[in-house]
Design a protein around this motif. Structure first.
Motif, PDB file in Angstrom:
ATOM      1  N   ILE A 110       0.841  -1.196   0.000  1.00 47.20           N
ATOM      2  CA  ILE A 110       0.000   0.000   0.000  1.00 47.20           C
ATOM      3  C   ILE A 110       0.876   1.246   0.000  1.00 47.20           C
ATOM      4  O   ILE A 110       1.845   1.339   0.754  1.00 47.20           O
ATOM      5  N   ASN A 111       0.519   2.212  -0.828  1.00 42.58           N
ATOM      6  CA  ASN A 111       1.240   3.479  -0.878  1.00 42.58           C
ATOM      7  C   ASN A 111       0.621   4.419   0.159  1.00 42.58           C
ATOM      8  O   ASN A 111      -0.322   5.156  -0.140  1.00 42.58           O
ATOM      9  N   LEU A 112       1.141   4.397   1.364  1.00 40.50           N
ATOM     10  CA  LEU A 112       0.568   5.205   2.441  1.00 40.50           C
ATOM     11  C   LEU A 112       0.852   6.693   2.267  1.00 40.50           C
ATOM     12  O   LEU A 112       0.140   7.527   2.823  1.00 40.50           O
ATOM     13  N   LYS A 113       1.889   7.029   1.483  1.00 42.64           N
ATOM     14  CA  LYS A 113       2.103   8.450   1.182  1.00 42.64           C
ATOM     15  C   LYS A 113       0.953   8.992   0.339  1.00 42.64           C
ATOM     16  O   LYS A 113       0.554  10.158   0.484  1.00 42.64           O
ATOM     17  N   ALA A 114       0.394   8.150  -0.530  1.00 42.70           N
ATOM     18  CA  ALA A 114      -0.775   8.563  -1.319  1.00 42.70           C
ATOM     19  C   ALA A 114      -1.972   8.782  -0.402  1.00 42.70           C
ATOM     20  O   ALA A 114      -2.754   9.729  -0.594  1.00 42.70           O
ATOM     21  N   HIS A 115      -2.131   7.924   0.600  1.00 48.30           N
ATOM     22  CA  HIS A 115      -3.222   8.097   1.563  1.00 48.30           C
ATOM     23  C   HIS A 115      -3.047   9.397   2.349  1.00 48.30           C
ATOM     24  O   HIS A 115      -4.020  10.090   2.653  1.00 48.30           O
TER      25      HIS A 115
ATOM     26  N   LEU B  79      -4.424  15.261   3.184  1.00 48.29           N
ATOM     27  CA  LEU B  79      -4.091  16.675   2.960  1.00 48.29           C
ATOM     28  C   LEU B  79      -5.064  17.329   1.991  1.00 48.29           C
ATOM     29  O   LEU B  79      -5.411  18.502   2.128  1.00 48.29           O
ATOM     30  N   GLY B  80      -5.507  16.557   0.985  1.00 50.35           N
ATOM     31  CA  GLY B  80      -6.502  17.070   0.045  1.00 50.35           C
ATOM     32  C   GLY B  80      -7.794  17.447   0.757  1.00 50.35           C
ATOM     33  O   GLY B  80      -8.389  18.498   0.482  1.00 50.35           O
TER      34      GLY B  80
ATOM     35  N   LYS C 291       6.585  15.458   4.848  1.00 51.64           N
ATOM     36  CA  LYS C 291       7.467  16.457   5.454  1.00 51.64           C
ATOM     37  C   LYS C 291       6.916  17.841   5.125  1.00 51.64           C
ATOM     38  O   LYS C 291       6.962  18.285   3.983  1.00 51.64           O
ATOM     39  N   VAL C 292       6.384  18.513   6.134  1.00 53.73           N
ATOM     40  CA  VAL C 292       5.729  19.803   5.899  1.00 53.73           C
ATOM     41  C   VAL C 292       6.765  20.851   5.474  1.00 53.73           C
ATOM     42  O   VAL C 292       7.813  21.003   6.117  1.00 53.73           O
ATOM     43  N   PRO C 293       6.517  21.552   4.357  1.00 54.47           N
ATOM     44  CA  PRO C 293       7.451  22.621   3.948  1.00 54.47           C
ATOM     45  C   PRO C 293       7.437  23.743   4.988  1.00 54.47           C
ATOM     46  O   PRO C 293       6.373  24.183   5.414  1.00 54.47           O
TER      47      PRO C 293
ATOM     48  N   PHE D   5      -0.306  20.521  -2.915  1.00 57.82           N
ATOM     49  CA  PHE D   5       0.183  20.457  -4.300  1.00 57.82           C
ATOM     50  C   PHE D   5       1.681  20.152  -4.351  1.00 57.82           C
ATOM     51  O   PHE D   5       2.146  19.478  -5.281  1.00 57.82           O
ATOM     52  N   LYS D   6       2.422  20.612  -3.341  1.00 56.07           N
ATOM     53  CA  LYS D   6       3.842  20.259  -3.309  1.00 56.07           C
ATOM     54  C   LYS D   6       4.013  18.759  -3.070  1.00 56.07           C
ATOM     55  O   LYS D   6       4.918  18.130  -3.610  1.00 56.07           O
ATOM     56  N   SER D   7       3.110  18.177  -2.255  1.00 59.83           N
ATOM     57  CA  SER D   7       3.187  16.731  -2.009  1.00 59.83           C
ATOM     58  C   SER D   7       2.902  15.955  -3.290  1.00 59.83           C
ATOM     59  O   SER D   7       3.445  14.865  -3.501  1.00 59.83           O
ATOM     60  N   LEU D   8       2.057  16.500  -4.159  1.00 62.16           N
ATOM     61  CA  LEU D   8       1.762  15.842  -5.436  1.00 62.16           C
ATOM     62  C   LEU D   8       2.965  15.903  -6.366  1.00 62.16           C
ATOM     63  O   LEU D   8       3.223  14.975  -7.133  1.00 62.16           O
ATOM     64  N   LEU D   9       3.714  17.012  -6.273  1.00 59.21           N
ATOM     65  CA  LEU D   9       4.845  17.210  -7.167  1.00 59.21           C
ATOM     66  C   LEU D   9       6.123  16.554  -6.668  1.00 59.21           C
ATOM     67  O   LEU D   9       7.062  16.356  -7.431  1.00 59.21           O
ATOM     68  N   THR D  10       6.165  16.225  -5.381  1.00 57.42           N
ATOM     69  CA  THR D  10       7.366  15.610  -4.804  1.00 57.42           C
ATOM     70  C   THR D  10       6.993  14.292  -4.133  1.00 57.42           C
ATOM     71  O   THR D  10       7.189  14.109  -2.936  1.00 57.42           O
TER      72      THR D  10
END
Length: 405
Positions: A2-7, A12-13, A337-339, A394-399
């Motif tokens: 499972i991709n938990l980063k996607a979850h 965040l969405g 990791k929060v910017p 959106f940064k999480s989507l790009l990184t």
């Protein structure tokens, strides 16, 4: 696997949508909007608690207690079932309020939460079940289930006594109390102790047991703070005050435990995570003091006579204590990791909006008119919240493959 980063990105969405809905709600006081304010409030509150916080917490719990994606198939089914219920609420509450479809989806969510509770309590390994952290997680999950008594009672109250009954508000306060003060707080404490255990930073058993039992007792008794607005028998003031004091003692124990570990070389959390936890701790102390004040009859009447104080308190807990802790723990779990720039924009929006909410409450209480452009300024400072969360999302989507250390 499972991709938990996607979850985490999905959580965040939801948080981003919550920020947009919050800004939309505050815009009602600035310009005419062809929408039902109460309906949007329902969507905002449900997605805040059940979208962002619930999904972030359950993702963390799965990540920590099911290493290597154990029982992935079952967890995945529960997760996607939960998403269907959340999207259902998101697309029905703003347009219908409490009606057939929104009630159906919110009821299905309760069943999804029961399934997750069953999954964690039954499928975790024997070796973790007696750890300090899992005792807190277990209690959190039982409080999650217990809080659902409120929504179940709500339907019966609406059908028999109506929305004007005091029992209607009691059911809502019951749910909110055991969400904010039990499910959220116990789960966050459990996650914190998990990371301490991994670093072999453990208090003595008697110290932990005292904290655990004080916290449980305090949470249960402090529910009576939510009934003081009806001016009940004096015994309820005693119970409510006892709950607030016992909670204070419980968290004094927790702060003492953390103070003893803070300078230990094994307490090797990243410096920014330590800062997030420090700010969360300060805000938690403020939350506990506000609860203690609300046990005093004068302040209890004040809180329930002026809604801005209650709104400010709920946002203090949700945007401050809970969300900042989630940022810290998602970082430690290597999920997000929060910017730093986005965080400071978020924090500025949180502090300023809280200041303006409490300012209005104090002004109304004192009989002093607020300044003419108050709502315009409130919208402006509140816009920092969806702006910052949008940057995070959106940064999480790009990184997607960012290195977390």
């Amino acid at each position: 696997m499972i991709n938990l980063k996607a979850h985490t990105r999905i959580a965040l969405g939801y948080f981003f949508l919550v920020g947009l809905l919050g800004l939309f709600l505050r815009s009602f006081f600035v310009t005419a909007i062809p929408a039902n304010y109460r309906y949007v409030v329902h969507a905002h509150s449900h997605i805040a608690l059940l979208g962002w916080v619930y999904i972030a917490l359950t993702t963390l719990i799965y990540k920590l207690y099911f290493p290597e994606g154990e029982k992935a198939k079952t967890y995945r089914r529960i997760f996607w079932f939960t998403q269907i219920t959340l999207l259902g609420m998101l697309f029905t509450f703003p347009f219908t309020g409490y009606a057939l479809y929104s009630i159906t989806f919110s009821t299905l969510f309760l069943f999804a939460s029961y399934l997750f509770t069953w999954f964690v309590l039954k499928r975790t390994s024997e070796e973790v079940r007696n750890t300090y952290s899992f005792r807190l997680i277990k209690a959190a999950l039982w409080y999650l289930v217990f809080s659902s008594v409120g929504p179940w009672a709500l339907g019966g109250v609406m059908a028999t006594l109506g929305k004007d009954s005091i029992w209607y508000n009691m059911a809502i306060y019951f749910y909110l109390h055991f969400q904010y003060n039990a499910w959220f707080i116990f789960a966050l404490c459990g996650i914190l102790f998990y990371f301490l255990e991994k670093r072999v930073l453990l208090p003595k058993k008697r110290v932990f047991d005292r904290f655990f039992y004080l916290l449980n007792t305090g949470v249960i008794l402090s529910f009576f703070l939510s009934v003081l607005w009806v001016k009940p028998h004096w015994i309820f003031y005693v119970l409510a005050g006892s709950g607030a004091i016992i909670q204070l003692l419980a968290f004094a124990d927790l702060f003492k435990i953390l103070r003893n570990f803070w300078q230990d070389r094994r307490f090797d959390f990243p410096s920014f995570v330590k800062l997030l936890l420090l700010i969360s701790g300060i805000l938690l102390a403020g939350k506990i003091l506000l609860q203690l004040l609300s046990a005093i009859p004068y302040f209890a009447d004040l809180a329930f006579s002026f809604p801005d104080f209650v709104i400010g308190y709920l946002h203090w807990t949700f945007l401050g204590v809970v969300s900042l802790s989630l940022f810290a723990f998602l970082w430690l779990a290597r999920l997000y990791k929060v910017p730093k720039m986005a965080f400071w924009i978020y924090f500025a929006g949180f502090v300023l909006s809280e200041a303006f909410i409490f300012y209005k409450g104090i002004s109304v209480w004192a009989g002093i008119p607020v300044f003419a452009e108050y709502f315009v300024v409130l919208v402006a400072v509140s816009s920092l919240l969806p702006l910052s969360i949008g940057i995070m999302f959106f940064k999480s989507l790009l990184t997607k493959n960012q290195h977390l250390s």
